[in-house]
Write a protein that holds these residues in place. Structure first.
Motif, PDB file in Angstrom:
ATOM      1  N   ALA A  54       0.830  -1.208   0.000  1.00 20.89           N
ATOM      2  CA  ALA A  54       0.000   0.000   0.000  1.00 20.89           C
ATOM      3  C   ALA A  54       0.862   1.255   0.000  1.00 20.89           C
ATOM      4  CB  ALA A  54      -0.928   0.000   1.215  1.00 20.89           C
ATOM      5  N   ALA A  55       1.931   1.229   0.790  1.00 23.47           N
ATOM      6  CA  ALA A  55       2.830   2.388   0.849  1.00 23.47           C
ATOM      7  C   ALA A  55       3.499   2.628  -0.503  1.00 23.47           C
ATOM      8  CB  ALA A  55       3.887   2.176   1.931  1.00 23.47           C
ATOM      9  N   PHE A  61      -6.996   0.768   0.937  1.00 20.67           N
ATOM     10  CA  PHE A  61      -7.120   1.777  -0.111  1.00 20.67           C
ATOM     11  C   PHE A  61      -8.263   2.725   0.241  1.00 20.67           C
ATOM     12  CE2 PHE A  61      -7.656   3.702  -4.236  1.00 20.67           C
ATOM     13  CZ  PHE A  61      -6.458   3.523  -4.886  1.00 20.67           C
ATOM     14  N   GLY A 118      -4.753   4.277   4.664  1.00 24.74           N
ATOM     15  CA  GLY A 118      -4.182   3.525   3.558  1.00 24.74           C
ATOM     16  C   GLY A 118      -3.774   4.433   2.415  1.00 24.74           C
ATOM     17  N   VAL A 119      -3.833   3.881   1.207  1.00 23.55           N
ATOM     18  CA  VAL A 119      -3.378   4.615   0.030  1.00 23.55           C
ATOM     19  C   VAL A 119      -4.108   5.944  -0.111  1.00 23.55           C
ATOM     20  CG1 VAL A 119      -3.239   4.548  -2.490  1.00 23.55           C
ATOM     21  CG2 VAL A 119      -2.743   2.494  -1.160  1.00 23.55           C
ATOM     22  N   VAL A 131      -4.985  -2.656  -6.857  1.00 24.12           N
ATOM     23  CA  VAL A 131      -5.978  -1.776  -6.232  1.00 24.12           C
ATOM     24  C   VAL A 131      -7.107  -2.607  -5.625  1.00 24.12           C
ATOM     25  CG1 VAL A 131      -7.742  -0.023  -6.693  1.00 24.12           C
ATOM     26  CG2 VAL A 131      -5.452   0.224  -7.667  1.00 24.12           C
ATOM     27  N   GLN A 168      -2.635   9.330   0.885  1.00 25.32           N
ATOM     28  CA  GLN A 168      -1.787  10.073  -0.044  1.00 25.32           C
ATOM     29  C   GLN A 168      -2.646  10.924  -0.966  1.00 25.32           C
ATOM     30  OE1 GLN A 168       1.200  10.634   0.189  1.00 25.32           O
ATOM     31  NE2 GLN A 168       2.488   8.876   0.599  1.00 25.32           N
ATOM     32  N   TYR A 174      -4.072   9.944 -11.918  1.00 23.42           N
ATOM     33  CA  TYR A 174      -4.601   8.961 -10.970  1.00 23.42           C
ATOM     34  C   TYR A 174      -5.217   7.781 -11.709  1.00 23.42           C
ATOM     35  CZ  TYR A 174      -8.097   6.902  -7.836  1.00 23.42           C
ATOM     36  OH  TYR A 174      -8.871   6.026  -7.122  1.00 23.42           O
ATOM     37  N   LEU A 217      -5.819  -4.228  -2.433  1.00 25.78           N
ATOM     38  CA  LEU A 217      -5.708  -3.293  -1.313  1.00 25.78           C
ATOM     39  C   LEU A 217      -7.089  -2.904  -0.787  1.00 25.78           C
ATOM     40  CD1 LEU A 217      -2.799  -1.006  -2.572  1.00 25.78           C
ATOM     41  CD2 LEU A 217      -2.699  -2.825  -0.861  1.00 25.78           C
ATOM     42  N   LEU A 272       2.255   1.883  -3.526  1.00 26.35           N
ATOM     43  CA  LEU A 272       1.301   2.474  -4.452  1.00 26.35           C
ATOM     44  C   LEU A 272       1.018   3.924  -4.074  1.00 26.35           C
ATOM     45  CD1 LEU A 272      -0.263   1.645  -6.970  1.00 26.35           C
ATOM     46  CD2 LEU A 272      -2.243   1.192  -5.512  1.00 26.35           C
ATOM     47  N   GLY A 273       0.947   4.194  -2.778  1.00 26.60           N
ATOM     48  CA  GLY A 273       0.755   5.571  -2.335  1.00 26.60           C
ATOM     49  C   GLY A 273       1.904   6.464  -2.764  1.00 26.60           C
TER      50      GLY A 273
END
Length: 230
Positions: free
Chosen positions: A66-67, A121, A130-131, A112, A134, A101, A115, A69-70
């Motif tokens: 997750a981090a 997410f 989560g994501v 996605v 961000q 995005y 997550l 993707l963020g």
């Protein structure tokens, strides 16, 4: 003082963790939401104990994915929103951020979905959702510019956090629908981005109407006529 060997070991751990996260992403994309630690270990060509040594447990590894993707979303924002020219219209800035995005989600739809299934997410508003946190951070940059525009005309700015939460909530729900099956039903990246753009402006315009303000989306934030009293 830490010696050079300790520094090298720290750098090695960071590099190995990054490689394992990349392998986890590949495994998720291959196996889907039901991916196991065995699948990830096989993809990374390492033993399961090594995964546990670097991430503690599966939840720790999922959090690292997750981090990652963020971080990709934040990097994407840096080359769109944060690189925005002062005289660019607000509509162009919002459109470019949404397109970036959607492109990223379109590149990693299975990740996605994974997550989202693991509640990594989502937007919580607490800084630990989560994501989407961000995404919230990126949106706060834009929200700050809207706040400045409202302050110039002495309008109520308390509507901004509600609008941000509404945009995130609707956008994440639409993203889940899109990754769950909307893409297979023929809704391509371009159409989905256009939908997100118009629904975002719908929320912004609705928030403005609530406090008696109109926004001229074709103007830059710096233009005195961007926000005006109705």
């Amino acid at each position: 003082m830490r010696d050079a060997r300790s520094t090298r070991w720290d750098e090695h751990r960071v590099a190995v963790r990054a490689q394992l996260v990349e392998a986890a992403i590949r495994a998720i994309e291959r196996c889907g939401v039901g991916v196991s630690m065995d699948d990830i270990a096989a993809e990374a060509e390492v033993s399961k104990p090594k995964l546990y040594r670097y991430f503690g447990d599966k939840a720790g590894l999922n959090g690292a994915v997750a981090a990652k993707l963020g971080a990709l979303m934040w990097e994407s924002a840096q080359v769109t929103i944060f690189a925005e020219q002062e005289h660019a219209s607000v509509d162009d800035m919002v459109r470019s951020s949404i397109q970036s995005y959607v492109a990223l989600v379109g590149q990693h739809p299975v990740v996605v979905r994974f997550l989202m299934a693991n509640h990594l997410f989502e937007y919580s508003g607490s800084g630990s959702g989560g994501v989407a946190e961000q995404l919230r951070s990126v949106m706060e940059v834009i929200a700050g510019r809207f706040t400045e525009s409202l302050q110039r005309i002495h309008a109520d700015t308390s509507i901004i956090p509600m609008a941000v939460a509404s945009i995130l909530g609707s956008g994440l729900s639409a993203t889940q629908w899109w990754t769950d099956g909307g893409r297979e039903q023929g809704v391509d990246d371009k159409f989905f981005a256009a939908h997100l753009l118009e629904t975002t402006w719908g929320i912004i315009d609705g928030a403005g109407a609530t406090i008696g303000v109109a926004f001229s989306r074709g103007l830059p934030f710096s233009h005195p006529g961007f926000a005006s009293r109705r």
